[in-house]
Design a protein around this motif. Structure first.
Motif, mmCIF file in Angstrom:
data_model
loop_
_atom_site.group_PDB
_atom_site.id
_atom_site.type_symbol
_atom_site.label_atom_id
_atom_site.label_comp_id
_atom_site.label_asym_id
_atom_site.label_seq_id
_atom_site.Cartn_x
_atom_site.Cartn_y
_atom_site.Cartn_z
ATOM 1 N N ARG A 1 0.804 -1.209 0.000
ATOM 2 C CA ARG A 1 0.000 0.000 0.000
ATOM 3 C C ARG A 1 0.838 1.260 0.000
ATOM 4 O O ARG A 1 0.302 2.334 0.035
ATOM 5 N N ASN B 1 -8.051 -4.577 -2.312
ATOM 6 C CA ASN B 1 -9.292 -5.044 -1.688
ATOM 7 C C ASN B 1 -9.926 -6.163 -2.511
ATOM 8 O O ASN B 1 -10.400 -7.154 -1.961
ATOM 9 N N GLU C 1 -8.007 -9.262 -2.019
ATOM 10 C CA GLU C 1 -8.284 -9.801 -0.689
ATOM 11 C C GLU C 1 -9.666 -10.444 -0.618
ATOM 12 O O GLU C 1 -9.871 -11.418 0.086
ATOM 13 N N LYS D 1 -11.177 -7.255 8.275
ATOM 14 C CA LYS D 1 -9.984 -8.088 8.129
ATOM 15 C C LYS D 1 -9.170 -8.072 9.417
ATOM 16 O O LYS D 1 -8.957 -6.999 9.995
ATOM 17 N N GLY E 1 -8.185 2.079 3.743
ATOM 18 C CA GLY E 1 -7.989 2.086 2.297
ATOM 19 C C GLY E 1 -9.099 2.839 1.580
ATOM 20 O O GLY E 1 -8.846 3.734 0.774
HETATM 21 MG MG LIG Z 1 -8.208 -2.232 1.904
#
Ligand SMILES: [Mg+2]
Ligand SMILES: Nc1ncnc2c1ncn2[C@@H]1O[C@H](COP(=O)(O)OP(=O)(O)OP(=O)(O)O)[C@@H](O)[C@H]1O
Lengths: 202, 463
Positions: B20, B364, B367, B417, B424
């Motif tokens: 990130r 995202n 994920e 998470k 984010g």
């Molecule tokens: Mg995120």
């Protein structure tokens, strides 16, 4: 003072903080147990030896302050050191008023935490001593018969055997026998000690 | 949901969430093939276990990095704080102004007039003369003179309305501006009503003319102050965000200090516990990373000084970011499709921030697809243009989003998470809105989620 059976409980939802505090507290040879939430702490902790609680203020679900409130209602209150990610002054004041040992803002100095822990454990040790003593006196008092308690009360009030006998319509000899029993069972060498012991019961 | 990057407990030091980090990509954008796509995560092999000294060095390096970042962050927060204070002052000023207002309204500056229809004569009171900036002794007024004083923009309109009222014998209410002989502009509010004769014929109009200039001008500045006020309340939520962020940074810092204290004590013990000290040092490196990541991302959010907007081709930014995450996609067996509109016009935006947004959305998406085993994992990125702007969508075939949390996902620190920070999307939204755009999520019909954002061609300029 480092009683070997002392335990420091850490309640913080942040695993990094838990791991770090476990290591720090462990490094000064104290037992430490970590919990991820107040609920988990309430469910799992057992309090045998002297202990204290290092408690995060803000956690999802029950907050640290909620847990403090919960614990003050129990018979064996535990000294609490709050650690907080916020410099929230009103909250700190509230926590201290409710009997917290210390309110440390994260990040705090390791010595500050360890000092607070030492102080908390000492305080708990002392409180435990007092509680144990009280329990002992209560246990002894429980061994007295109803009549003996009646007589013990009058002895403490400063009545002479003769007066007590007259008031209870008993012979002075009977009172003497009871008096000896009372002193024996309460573990009091003299009237002054008995007065002291009985005072603690009220 | 397990995090796809290596952050398991068995990988000390590998916890940096570097995927990130703000990443600078060369402007050509096509160089992604030569460099490693995710060069930011130093992955440590368990085989060559790092020495305690190495770990200590690494930790202290990270620490100084964190402290540096902290300083920068503190500066940013300070400037934000100053802004906030300024806005609060504005708010006070506005409140005071409104008090004056109420007072001002009591003092009416109103003139009166009468206009005789048959003679065509117009009468003005002294106050009326005064308001219109004319000397009652030396000036004659007439219907013509009056209408000529009305601002050219409004003259025809007011006259037409007045004549219509007269024709119908109705009341006449109007507001207009006049230009006085001395050049001053005045706002006038006028009420008039018809006076009828015995036999019902319309004889004259009598009316008032109130000077409401101050009121109107006050309102105008009120309007702009209200806008500022709205901004102030945004700044306040930003301030609240800052508090949460401080918490988020203090957390790893607290751990860091405690670990350092522990390491020192373990080493000073008799015998020294090297193993314990090493563990503590490893955690220090990890926590330092965590803190510096929060700070780096917050700095991206605040924007700071290095925000540079220029007309950019979003397609090329999409390509750049895809190149960045390619190996991550491959590792997770994700197929990526890009449907890019070839006729995309350029949009004024900050390249690094746009990369940040796309990276957040794509990470995202990845994920969300990690745990999906039953169906093909598909990531579709599309751009479309219309007359007003460009829309970018990132579509995944992942676990999907409940209708109930569609809005919540953009809240700061909302996360499902275990290792997520939940910023984010909050950052992405802040960036997109700062560009005058909008970002939202829609559940896919089959499975997964699509995140979309729109950037207008005429977005708000950077401050
Ligand atoms: Mg995120
Ligand atoms: N593509 C997606 N599919 C399903 N859920 C999503 C998706 N994107 C975001 N979410 C949900 O929204 C939450 C917030 O996302 P966001 O990116 O803000 O934070 P995060 O990914 O949890 O943490 P991080 O700060 O590391 O990005 C996620 O935890 C997840 O529950």
């Amino acid at each position: 003072m480092k009683p070997s059976n002392a335990v420091v409980y850490v309640v913080d939802d942040d695993v990094s903080v838990r791991e770090a505090l476990a290591s720090l507290i462990g490094s000064v040879s104290l037992n430490v147990e970590c919990f991820a939430s107040p609920q988990e702490f309430l469910r799992r902790h057992s309090r045998d030896g002297p202990s204290c609680l290092v408690l995060d203020v803000r956690m999802p679900g029950l907050s640290g302050l909620d847990l403090q409130r919960e614990l003050t209602r129990t018979a064996q209150p535990i000294p609490i050191i709050f650690i907080s990610g916020h410099g929230d002054i009103p909250m700190a004041v509230g926590a201290m008023k409710a009997g917290a040992i210390e309110f440390l803002a994260k990040p705090f100095r390791d010595e500050d935490l360890l000092d607070a822990i030492r102080q908390a454990l000492e305080r708990d040790q002392a409180a435990r001593g007092r509680r144990a003593e009280l329990a002992r006196i209560r246990g002894r008092y429980a061994q007295l018969t109803a009549r003996q308690r009646q007589i013990a009360k009058k002895i403490v009030e400063g009545r002479l055997n003769k007066q007590i006998a007259a008031e209870l319509h008993l012979s002075e000899n009977t009172i003497k026998v009871h008096r000896r029993r009372i002193m024996e069972r309460m573990g009091a060498a003299n009237v002054a000690t008995l007065v002291h012991l009985m005072e603690q019961l009220t | 949901m397990p995090h796809p990057t290596s952050r398991g407990p068995g990988k000390p030091g590998g916890t940096a969430r570097v995927s990130r980090k703000r990443v600078a990509v060369s402007d050509s954008g096509k160089s992604g093939t030569s460099t490693s796509p995710l060069p930011l995560r130093p992955r440590r092999r368990a085989a060559s276990e790092p020495s305690t000294r190495k770990l200590a060095q690494n930790a202290s390096l990270r620490l100084s990095e964190v402290l540096q970042n902290l300083k920068k962050c503190a500066a940013a927060i300070q400037s934000l704080d100053a802004k906030l204070r300024q806005h609060n002052q504005e708010q006070d000023r506005l409140r005071r102004q409104m008090d004056y207002f109420a007072l001002g309204q009591k003092i009416t500056r109103t003139g009166s007039w009468a206009w005789n229809l048959s003679s065509g004569k117009l009468f003005w009171s002294r106050e009326h003369f005064r308001i219109f900036g004319l000397d009652p002794e030396n000036n004659k007024v007439s219907y013509r003179v009056f209408f000529r004083m009305i601002h050219a923009d409004e003259r025809a309109h007011v006259e037409r309305e007045f004549q219509e009222a007269v024709r119908a014998g109705r009341d006449f209410d109007s507001e207009y501006r006049i230009v006085r002989p001395d050049g001053q502009l005045r706002y006038i509010q006028s009420h008039a009503y018809p006076v009828f004769g015995e036999s019902g014929e319309l004889m004259e109009y009598v009316g008032t003319a109130a000077d409401i200039t101050e009121q109107r001008q006050g309102e105008e500045s009120l309007g702009s102050m209200q806008a500022e006020l709205a901004q102030a309340s945004r700044a306040i939520t930003l301030g609240q965000l800052m508090a949460t962020i401080a918490h988020e940074v203090n957390q790893p810092l607290a751990a860091l200090v405690a670990n350092a204290g522990a390491a020192v004590r373990w080493l000073a013990g008799d015998p020294p516990r090297i193993d314990k000290a090493r563990q503590a040092l490893t955690r220090i490196a990890r926590d330092a990373n965590r803190a510096s990541n929060v700070i780096a991302r917050i700095r991206a959010l605040i924007g700071g000084t290095d925000v540079q907007r220029s007309p950019l081709d979003l397609n090329s930014i999409v390509h750049e970011v895809i190149a960045l995450v390619r190996s991550e996609l491959r590792r997770n067996n994700i197929t990526v499709r890009a449907h890019l509109d070839e006729n995309l016009r350029q949009v004024r935006c900050d390249r690094v921030q746009m990369q940040q947004v796309l990276l957040n959305l794509i990470v995202n998406a990845i994920e969300a697809m990690v745990t999906v085993m039953t169906q093909p994992k598909l990531l579709a990125i599309a751009t479309v243009a219309d007359v007003a702007g460009v829309m970018v969508s990132v579509k995944d075939s992942g676990v999907g989003l409940d209708q109930l949390v569609l809005e919540r996902v953009f809240e700061p620190f909302y996360t499902t998470k275990p290792r997520g920070m939940g910023i984010g999307l909050a950052i992405s939204r802040a960036i997109i809105e700062a560009h005058g755009g909008r970002i939202w999520a829609v559940p896919n019909e089959a499975s997964g989620t699509t995140f979309r954002f729109r950037l207008p061609f005429n977005g708000t300029p950077a401050e």
